[in-house]
Design a protein around this motif. Structure first.
Motif, mmCIF file in Angstrom:
data_model
loop_
_atom_site.group_PDB
_atom_site.id
_atom_site.type_symbol
_atom_site.label_atom_id
_atom_site.label_comp_id
_atom_site.label_asym_id
_atom_site.label_seq_id
_atom_site.Cartn_x
_atom_site.Cartn_y
_atom_site.Cartn_z
ATOM 1 N N ALA A 37 0.770 -1.157 0.059
ATOM 2 C CA ALA A 37 0.176 -0.214 0.035
ATOM 3 C C ALA A 37 0.831 1.182 0.005
ATOM 4 O O ALA A 37 1.377 1.937 1.003
ATOM 5 C CB ALA A 37 -0.749 -0.122 1.116
ATOM 6 N N SER A 113 -2.805 -5.358 2.133
ATOM 7 C CA SER A 113 -3.734 -5.032 0.844
ATOM 8 C C SER A 113 -5.293 -4.984 1.282
ATOM 9 O O SER A 113 -5.897 -3.858 0.989
ATOM 10 C CB SER A 113 -3.372 -5.805 -0.282
ATOM 11 O OG SER A 113 -2.140 -5.632 -0.474
ATOM 12 N N ALA A 114 -5.505 -6.173 1.819
ATOM 13 C CA ALA A 114 -7.220 -6.121 2.310
ATOM 14 C C ALA A 114 -7.307 -5.055 3.316
ATOM 15 O O ALA A 114 -8.532 -4.361 3.048
ATOM 16 C CB ALA A 114 -7.315 -7.546 2.684
ATOM 17 N N ALA A 117 -7.480 -1.485 1.923
ATOM 18 C CA ALA A 117 -8.788 -1.361 1.284
ATOM 19 C C ALA A 117 -9.858 -0.947 2.052
ATOM 20 O O ALA A 117 -10.884 -0.158 1.733
ATOM 21 C CB ALA A 117 -8.852 -2.478 0.370
ATOM 22 N N ARG A 120 -9.466 2.464 3.491
ATOM 23 C CA ARG A 120 -10.068 3.430 2.333
ATOM 24 C C ARG A 120 -11.340 3.725 2.383
ATOM 25 O O ARG A 120 -11.976 4.745 1.857
ATOM 26 C CB ARG A 120 -9.355 2.995 0.826
ATOM 27 C CG ARG A 120 -7.759 3.396 0.886
ATOM 28 C CD ARG A 120 -7.196 3.104 -0.590
ATOM 29 N NE ARG A 120 -5.969 2.821 -0.497
ATOM 30 C CZ ARG A 120 -5.254 1.349 -0.411
ATOM 31 N NH1 ARG A 120 -6.114 0.665 -0.462
ATOM 32 N NH2 ARG A 120 -3.974 1.652 -0.491
ATOM 33 N N ARG A 121 -12.235 2.442 2.195
ATOM 34 C CA ARG A 121 -13.650 2.350 2.169
ATOM 35 C C ARG A 121 -14.275 3.395 3.304
ATOM 36 O O ARG A 121 -15.053 4.193 3.246
ATOM 37 C CB ARG A 121 -14.173 1.285 2.020
ATOM 38 C CG ARG A 121 -14.294 0.581 0.646
ATOM 39 C CD ARG A 121 -15.014 -0.437 0.525
ATOM 40 N NE ARG A 121 -14.752 -1.683 1.237
ATOM 41 C CZ ARG A 121 -13.885 -2.570 0.731
ATOM 42 N NH1 ARG A 121 -13.602 -2.765 -0.330
ATOM 43 N NH2 ARG A 121 -13.513 -3.485 1.713
#
Length: 144
Positions: A37, A113-114, A117, A120-121
């Protein structure tokens, strides 16, 4: 007003305070996180190196005597199929990295990564920070 004047200098100082046995593992974790990231922000909070996206703290490197934990704050919300993490309930999850063993970069990158994400949401769905007394240009000190 208090703020971190130079976060990169503080992060470098955090690594300087690690023991010679802790430093390589923590640096490998940091490199894997940056690779997974690249847009994350780093800061030293609570005595640990923490990572955030859109002001949402989602991970931290927490060194201990014989290992470093990669703490994932939104770990209970991660999708199935990722490497197994320690922890139960709705709390954070951890990936233990022993100083005597190499860091599993693939596992770290998959989890980060998960987790990034999800952060970010969450950060995009939050209302913008700020507001307060000087939230409009009419009442700001610059417009007076």
């Amino acid at each position: 007003m208090r703020s971190a004047a130079r976060p990169k200098a503080l992060v470098a100082a955090w690594f300087d305070f690690l023991t010679p046995g802790q430093r390589p593992t923590c640096e490998a974790l940091q490199a894997a996180i940056r690779n997974a990231a690249p847009d994350v922000m780093e800061a030293v909070k609570w005595g640990n190196l923490v990572f955030s996206v859109h002001d949402v703290v989602f991970a931290a490197i927490v060194p201990h005597k014989a290992h470093a934990n990669l703490q994932i704050f939104n770990g209970s919300q991660l999708p199935p199929g990722l490497p197994p993490l320690d922890g139960v309930g709705r709390g954070p999850r951890t990936l233990r990295c022993r100083f005597t063993q190499p860091v599993d970069r693939v596992a770290v990158e998959m989890v980060i990564s998960a987790s990034a994400a999800l952060a970010r949401r969450l950060g995009q769905s939050r209302p913008p920070r700020g507001g307060g007394f000087f939230s409009s240009s009419e009442g700001s000190p610059d417009s007076m």
